[in-house]
Design a protein around this motif. Structure first.
Motif, PDB file in Angstrom:
ATOM      1  N   ALA A  17       0.823  -1.215   0.000  1.00 60.14           N
ATOM      2  CA  ALA A  17       0.000   0.000   0.000  1.00 60.14           C
ATOM      3  C   ALA A  17       0.854   1.261   0.000  1.00 60.14           C
ATOM      4  O   ALA A  17       0.328   2.359  -0.074  1.00 60.14           O
ATOM      5  CB  ALA A  17      -0.945   0.010   1.198  1.00 60.14           C
ATOM      6  N   GLY A  18       2.169   1.099   0.091  1.00 63.29           N
ATOM      7  CA  GLY A  18       3.069   2.241   0.091  1.00 63.29           C
ATOM      8  C   GLY A  18       3.399   2.718   1.491  1.00 63.29           C
ATOM      9  O   GLY A  18       2.883   2.205   2.485  1.00 63.29           O
ATOM     10  N   VAL A  19       4.289   3.707   1.545  1.00 62.08           N
ATOM     11  CA  VAL A  19       4.745   4.287   2.806  1.00 62.08           C
ATOM     12  C   VAL A  19       4.709   5.794   2.660  1.00 62.08           C
ATOM     13  O   VAL A  19       5.141   6.333   1.628  1.00 62.08           O
ATOM     14  CB  VAL A  19       6.189   3.826   3.143  1.00 62.08           C
ATOM     15  N   SER A  20       4.226   6.479   3.693  1.00 59.55           N
ATOM     16  CA  SER A  20       4.193   7.937   3.638  1.00 59.55           C
ATOM     17  C   SER A  20       5.627   8.478   3.568  1.00 59.55           C
ATOM     18  O   SER A  20       6.563   7.870   4.095  1.00 59.55           O
ATOM     19  CB  SER A  20       3.468   8.520   4.852  1.00 59.55           C
ATOM     20  N   LEU A  21       5.771   9.609   2.925  1.00 61.96           N
ATOM     21  CA  LEU A  21       7.110  10.175   2.755  1.00 61.96           C
ATOM     22  C   LEU A  21       7.777  10.513   4.084  1.00 61.96           C
ATOM     23  O   LEU A  21       8.960  10.210   4.261  1.00 61.96           O
ATOM     24  CB  LEU A  21       7.052  11.385   1.825  1.00 61.96           C
ATOM     25  N   PRO A  22       7.059  11.110   5.058  1.00 63.55           N
ATOM     26  CA  PRO A  22       7.713  11.365   6.348  1.00 63.55           C
ATOM     27  C   PRO A  22       8.191  10.077   7.035  1.00 63.55           C
ATOM     28  O   PRO A  22       9.278  10.031   7.612  1.00 63.55           O
ATOM     29  CB  PRO A  22       6.634  12.067   7.176  1.00 63.55           C
ATOM     30  N   ARG A  23       7.400   9.028   6.939  1.00 64.51           N
ATOM     31  CA  ARG A  23       7.801   7.753   7.549  1.00 64.51           C
ATOM     32  C   ARG A  23       9.032   7.185   6.847  1.00 64.51           C
ATOM     33  O   ARG A  23       9.937   6.637   7.478  1.00 64.51           O
ATOM     34  CB  ARG A  23       6.652   6.758   7.489  1.00 64.51           C
ATOM     35  N   LEU A  24       9.084   7.316   5.515  1.00 60.02           N
ATOM     36  CA  LEU A  24      10.271   6.865   4.780  1.00 60.02           C
ATOM     37  C   LEU A  24      11.516   7.622   5.209  1.00 60.02           C
ATOM     38  O   LEU A  24      12.585   7.034   5.359  1.00 60.02           O
ATOM     39  CB  LEU A  24      10.065   7.051   3.275  1.00 60.02           C
ATOM     40  N   CYS A  25      11.371   8.919   5.404  1.00 60.67           N
ATOM     41  CA  CYS A  25      12.514   9.720   5.869  1.00 60.67           C
ATOM     42  C   CYS A  25      13.040   9.183   7.193  1.00 60.67           C
ATOM     43  O   CYS A  25      14.249   9.054   7.383  1.00 60.67           O
ATOM     44  CB  CYS A  25      12.112  11.189   6.036  1.00 60.67           C
ATOM     45  N   LYS A  26      12.133   8.865   8.105  1.00 58.58           N
ATOM     46  CA  LYS A  26      12.551   8.330   9.409  1.00 58.58           C
ATOM     47  C   LYS A  26      13.211   6.969   9.256  1.00 58.58           C
ATOM     48  O   LYS A  26      14.253   6.709   9.859  1.00 58.58           O
ATOM     49  CB  LYS A  26      11.356   8.232  10.347  1.00 58.58           C
ATOM     50  N   ARG A  27      12.616   6.088   8.463  1.00 58.20           N
ATOM     51  CA  ARG A  27      13.181   4.751   8.282  1.00 58.20           C
ATOM     52  C   ARG A  27      14.559   4.784   7.652  1.00 58.20           C
ATOM     53  O   ARG A  27      15.440   4.010   8.010  1.00 58.20           O
ATOM     54  CB  ARG A  27      12.273   3.902   7.391  1.00 58.20           C
ATOM     55  N   LEU A  28      14.722   5.669   6.672  1.00 61.83           N
ATOM     56  CA  LEU A  28      15.978   5.730   5.934  1.00 61.83           C
ATOM     57  C   LEU A  28      16.975   6.714   6.537  1.00 61.83           C
ATOM     58  O   LEU A  28      18.111   6.804   6.076  1.00 61.83           O
ATOM     59  CB  LEU A  28      15.695   6.103   4.474  1.00 61.83           C
ATOM     60  N   ARG A  29      16.494   7.480   7.520  1.00 62.09           N
ATOM     61  CA  ARG A  29      17.335   8.487   8.196  1.00 62.09           C
ATOM     62  C   ARG A  29      17.906   9.505   7.216  1.00 62.09           C
ATOM     63  O   ARG A  29      19.108   9.751   7.168  1.00 62.09           O
ATOM     64  CB  ARG A  29      18.440   7.812   8.987  1.00 62.09           C
ATOM     65  N   VAL A  30      16.990  10.045   6.404  1.00 63.71           N
ATOM     66  CA  VAL A  30      17.371  11.079   5.446  1.00 63.71           C
ATOM     67  C   VAL A  30      16.406  12.253   5.555  1.00 63.71           C
ATOM     68  O   VAL A  30      15.292  12.114   6.057  1.00 63.71           O
ATOM     69  CB  VAL A  30      17.383  10.565   3.989  1.00 63.71           C
ATOM     70  N   ARG A  31      16.836  13.387   5.069  1.00 63.63           N
ATOM     71  CA  ARG A  31      15.969  14.560   5.021  1.00 63.63           C
ATOM     72  C   ARG A  31      14.982  14.431   3.872  1.00 63.63           C
ATOM     73  O   ARG A  31      15.242  13.747   2.884  1.00 63.63           O
ATOM     74  CB  ARG A  31      16.800  15.819   4.823  1.00 63.63           C
ATOM     75  N   MET A  32      13.876  15.136   4.017  1.00 62.11           N
ATOM     76  CA  MET A  32      12.834  15.103   2.988  1.00 62.11           C
ATOM     77  C   MET A  32      13.391  15.540   1.637  1.00 62.11           C
ATOM     78  O   MET A  32      13.056  14.953   0.613  1.00 62.11           O
ATOM     79  CB  MET A  32      11.657  15.980   3.394  1.00 62.11           C
ATOM     80  N   SER A  33      14.237  16.542   1.627  1.00 61.88           N
ATOM     81  CA  SER A  33      14.782  17.023   0.345  1.00 61.88           C
ATOM     82  C   SER A  33      15.573  15.932  -0.368  1.00 61.88           C
ATOM     83  O   SER A  33      15.474  15.773  -1.581  1.00 61.88           O
ATOM     84  CB  SER A  33      15.656  18.263   0.560  1.00 61.88           C
ATOM     85  N   MET A  34      16.317  15.148   0.391  1.00 64.31           N
ATOM     86  CA  MET A  34      17.092  14.060  -0.217  1.00 64.31           C
ATOM     87  C   MET A  34      16.150  12.968  -0.743  1.00 64.31           C
ATOM     88  O   MET A  34      16.359  12.436  -1.833  1.00 64.31           O
ATOM     89  CB  MET A  34      18.055  13.475   0.809  1.00 64.31           C
ATOM     90  N   LEU A  35      15.114  12.650   0.024  1.00 65.33           N
ATOM     91  CA  LEU A  35      14.154  11.643  -0.405  1.00 65.33           C
ATOM     92  C   LEU A  35      13.429  12.090  -1.673  1.00 65.33           C
ATOM     93  O   LEU A  35      13.301  11.321  -2.624  1.00 65.33           O
ATOM     94  CB  LEU A  35      13.137  11.363   0.703  1.00 65.33           C
ATOM     95  N   LEU A  36      12.989  13.326  -1.708  1.00 67.25           N
ATOM     96  CA  LEU A  36      12.283  13.835  -2.887  1.00 67.25           C
ATOM     97  C   LEU A  36      13.170  13.826  -4.125  1.00 67.25           C
ATOM     98  O   LEU A  36      12.713  13.501  -5.218  1.00 67.25           O
ATOM     99  CB  LEU A  36      11.746  15.240  -2.616  1.00 67.25           C
ATOM    100  N   ARG A  37      14.421  14.160  -3.950  1.00 68.20           N
ATOM    101  CA  ARG A  37      15.365  14.144  -5.072  1.00 68.20           C
ATOM    102  C   ARG A  37      15.524  12.718  -5.608  1.00 68.20           C
ATOM    103  O   ARG A  37      15.483  12.476  -6.807  1.00 68.20           O
ATOM    104  CB  ARG A  37      16.707  14.713  -4.603  1.00 68.20           C
ATOM    105  N   GLU A  38      15.676  11.762  -4.698  1.00 69.18           N
ATOM    106  CA  GLU A  38      15.824  10.368  -5.115  1.00 69.18           C
ATOM    107  C   GLU A  38      14.557   9.859  -5.804  1.00 69.18           C
ATOM    108  O   GLU A  38      14.631   9.190  -6.833  1.00 69.18           O
ATOM    109  CB  GLU A  38      16.144   9.489  -3.905  1.00 69.18           C
ATOM    110  N   LEU A  39      13.402  10.182  -5.241  1.00 67.70           N
ATOM    111  CA  LEU A  39      12.142   9.759  -5.844  1.00 67.70           C
ATOM    112  C   LEU A  39      11.968  10.346  -7.242  1.00 67.70           C
ATOM    113  O   LEU A  39      11.437   9.687  -8.136  1.00 67.70           O
ATOM    114  CB  LEU A  39      10.959  10.145  -4.958  1.00 67.70           C
ATOM    115  N   ALA A  40      12.440  11.568  -7.427  1.00 67.92           N
ATOM    116  CA  ALA A  40      12.362  12.186  -8.753  1.00 67.92           C
ATOM    117  C   ALA A  40      13.207  11.408  -9.763  1.00 67.92           C
ATOM    118  O   ALA A  40      12.768  11.168 -10.893  1.00 67.92           O
ATOM    119  CB  ALA A  40      12.819  13.640  -8.691  1.00 67.92           C
ATOM    120  N   TRP A  41      14.390  10.977  -9.370  1.00 64.67           N
ATOM    121  CA  TRP A  41      15.285  10.276 -10.286  1.00 64.67           C
ATOM    122  C   TRP A  41      14.823   8.866 -10.617  1.00 64.67           C
ATOM    123  O   TRP A  41      15.035   8.379 -11.726  1.00 64.67           O
ATOM    124  CB  TRP A  41      16.705  10.205  -9.729  1.00 64.67           C
TER     125      TRP A  41
END
Length: 84
Positions: A17-41
């Motif tokens: 069902a997917g994972v919310s972006l804030p929860r992914l940031c916590k799991r991966l220990r990254v900032r939202m900006s880094m996660l968004l950049r990766e998701l874009a690529w």
């Protein structure tokens, strides 16, 4: 791809069902900006006229943005050669 690609795909693999972006940031220990950049690529949208690989899509569920592993992403994850 970056060193975040494989952990991101793996984090989504067990969550159909997917994972919310804030929860992914916590799991991966990254900032939202880094996660968004990766998701874009690694997502479905084109960047600079080049289509992305379509491994992940981001959709709105209620008031949350959720990342979901696509079938192409599952195939890529099982190949075990991400980043090569």
């Amino acid at each position: 791809m970056s060193e975040l690609t494989e952990p991101l795909l793996a984090a989504l693999a067990g969550e159909p069902a997917g994972v919310s972006l804030p929860r992914l940031c916590k799991r991966l220990r990254v900032r939202m900006s880094m996660l968004l950049r990766e998701l874009a690529w690694i997502g479905e949208d084109a960047i600079g006229g080049e289509a992305g690989p379509g491994w992940v899509r981001v959709e709105t569920q209620g008031e949350s943005l959720v990342a979901i592993l696509t079938e192409r992403g599952r195939e890529r994850l099982t190949q075990g050669d991400i980043g090569r």
